[in-house]
Design an enzyme around this catalytic site. Structure first.
Site, PDB file in Angstrom:
ATOM      1  N   LYS A  85     -21.760 -15.416   4.373  1.00 64.47           N
ATOM      2  CA  LYS A  85     -20.685 -16.185   5.649  1.00 64.47           C
ATOM      3  C   LYS A  85     -22.063 -16.862   6.596  1.00 64.47           C
ATOM      4  O   LYS A  85     -22.784 -17.852   5.805  1.00 64.47           O
ATOM      5  CB  LYS A  85     -19.675 -16.160   6.454  1.00 64.47           C
ATOM      6  N   TYR A  87     -10.675  -5.961   1.312  1.00 61.44           N
ATOM      7  CA  TYR A  87     -11.174  -7.258   0.098  1.00 61.44           C
ATOM      8  C   TYR A  87     -12.906  -7.386  -0.252  1.00 61.44           C
ATOM      9  O   TYR A  87     -13.674  -7.584   1.398  1.00 61.44           O
ATOM     10  CB  TYR A  87     -11.737  -8.851   0.163  1.00 61.44           C
ATOM     11  N   ASP A 106     -18.662  -3.347   5.414  1.00 61.74           N
ATOM     12  CA  ASP A 106     -19.027  -4.420   4.805  1.00 61.74           C
ATOM     13  C   ASP A 106     -18.653  -5.643   6.132  1.00 61.74           C
ATOM     14  O   ASP A 106     -17.330  -6.321   6.468  1.00 61.74           O
ATOM     15  CB  ASP A 106     -17.699  -4.784   3.947  1.00 61.74           C
TER      16      ASP A 106
HETATM   17  N1  HOZ Z   1     -12.266 -14.903  -0.537  1.00 56.92           N
HETATM   18  C1  HOZ Z   1     -11.929 -15.439   0.619  1.00 56.92           C
HETATM   19  C2  HOZ Z   1     -11.390 -15.689   1.704  1.00 56.92           C
HETATM   20  N2  HOZ Z   1     -11.286 -13.680   1.999  1.00 56.92           N
HETATM   21  C3  HOZ Z   1     -11.362 -17.296   0.089  1.00 56.92           C
HETATM   22  C4  HOZ Z   1     -13.142 -18.077  -0.298  1.00 56.92           C
HETATM   23  C5  HOZ Z   1     -13.163 -19.599  -0.349  1.00 56.92           C
HETATM   24  O1  HOZ Z   1     -12.207 -19.851  -1.203  1.00 56.92           O
HETATM   25  O2  HOZ Z   1     -13.847 -20.776  -0.162  1.00 56.92           O
END
Ligand code: HOZ
Length: 431
Positions: A271, A143, A238
């Protein structure tokens, strides 16, 4: 007693689609009521009922120092007093760029943005602009944020809701996105043989954290690097999840320790580098990065990019991570969690395995670690959900979805890990 989480969820659902601002938070996969967070400190947060949880999500990765670390808090408070946003450059942006370039040696220049999605999307545009090519290669279960071109067979929430390719993405937008199986060298070679000359970049989560936790094997990563070099495509890492999370030099530092001379051409970060504030970045070789506006023809911009409060938070976080022994201690704690859960499951006769790197981990109800998305998809979801709720009732907060990695912070104590394993022992006995 009134369940305030439920009351808030009902209220949220009338105004916000699904009651949440990011799908995996809705607990749709595991059922039940999402916990609405009231406050957090160290390794814990308290929900709307004032119930305490040991937090193994840590805002999906950023909170590597735990919540409310004093040095970070002080930096943020000080920055906020000087102004929230200027839309003009600040010295702190240079300091953060210097820090990133120092920690991740493959990055010679970096641009700061506000989210991982923005960073991934911009990296793809830059790769296409710099190479003059259209095709991109990605892998099933990886992702890279929710930019249209990347929403094909993606992990995270898309996998959780059984919709790996989003509606609303026209086929022509993804016609140049080639999706291959993770860790499959033959498919990779065949794709480059056919499309190598048209491929702008290969984008990969080197340790995939959006299909739980799956590492790229060393032979596979070696071939990714060789084929990109051979065909003039850019290798884009990534590292939104893994950046400064699996080690100070990120996942690329780990692969460089296994593959001599290894480095990607571009890196996407998020992050941890923002310490919990909306901050992300993409960077790489000078010749590529200089194609970006205002120097080059690839456009990219943002009102909140390099935000002064976010950069203060990120800088303070990155400085704390450089304390001697930080990652050794974090890795040991994370390993003890995975080992404890595995031992507890096996004692109850339950197939189970897990893996970790630095402060990032994953676990599966399998005998062996999976190597790709198709295998991850065969996980027993019903068993995971029972386990999930058993742990939640005991005050342990894992990701409410099968396909997400977990995170340990430096604030998690040995006692927190022991309490987690003790809770797991009770839950496994009931599965
Ligand atoms: N796409 C995020 C986890 N892989 C989720 C982020 C969130 O909901 O804060």
């Amino acid at each position: 007693m009134t369940d305030r989480n439920q009351t808030l969820f009902e209220r949220a659902k009338t105004l916000i689609p699904g009651g949440v601002n990011s799908p995996v938070r809705a607990f749709k996969a595991v059922g039940g009521t999402p916990r609405f967070v009231q406050r957090a400190q160290g390794a814990y947060f308290w929900d709307a009922n004032d119930q305490r949880y040991i937090d193994y999500i840590g805002s999906w990765g950023p909170m590597i120092l735990g919540h409310g670390h004093p040095a970070v808090l002080e930096a943020v408070q000080k920055a906020a007093l000087d102004g929230f946003s200027f839309g003009a450059p600040t010295e702190r942006e240079i300091e953060l760029a210097e820090e990133i370039v120092k920690l991740v040696p493959s990055i010679e220049m970096v641009r700061l943005v506000s989210s991982g999605t923005e960073a991934g999307m911009s990296a793809i545009r830059l790769a296409r602009g710099a190479t003059g090519r259209k095709k991109i290669i990605k892998f099933e279960g990886c992702y890279h944020g929710h930019a249209d071109a990347l929403l094909v067979k993606a992990g995270s929430g898309l996998a959780t809701f059984g919709n790996p390719t989003s509606a609303g993405v026209p086929p022509e937008v993804v016609q140049d996105t080639l999706v291959l199986e993770y860790n499959n060298v033959e498919q990779l070679e065949a794709a480059f043989a056919e499309h190598g000359a048209a491929t702008a970049c290969l984008m990969i989560e080197p340790i995939a954290g959006n299909m739980n936790f799956v590492r790229a094997s060393v032979p596979f990563m070696t071939r990714c690097r060789e084929l990109c070099t051979q065909h003039g495509a850019l290798l884009v890492f990534d590292e939104v999840m893994t950046g400064c999370r699996v080690g100070l030099a990120s996942a690329q530092g780990h692969y460089a320790s296994l593959i001599p001379g290894f480095e990607p051409d571009m890196t996407v970060l998020g992050k941890v580098i923002g310490g919990g504030m909306p901050l992300a970045a993409f960077g790489g070789k000078r010749a590529v990065m200089e194609q970006l506006a205002p120097l080059g023809a690839v456009y990219q911009a943002g009102t909140l990019s390099g935000n002064p409060v976010a950069t203060a938070c990120g800088l303070a976080t990155l400085r704390e991570l450089q304390q001697p022994g930080f990652y050794e201690a974090l890795s040991a704690r994370t390993q003890s969690l995975v080992a404890g859960l595995t031992e507890a499951a096996h004692a109850a006769g339950i197939p189970f395995c897990g893996d970790s790197q630095g402060g990032m981990f994953g676990f599966f109800f399998f005998d062996q670690l999976p190597q790709n998305y198709a295998t991850v998809m065969t996980t027993d979801g019903a068993r995971f959900n029972k386990f999930y709720h058993g742990m939640l009732e005991r005050g342990i907060y894992f990701a409410p979805a099968l396909y997400e990695a977990g995170f340990v912070s430096s604030a998690h104590s040995a006692a927190d890990i022991e309490a987690t394993v003790a809770a797991a022992r009770e839950v496994f006995a009931q599965l």
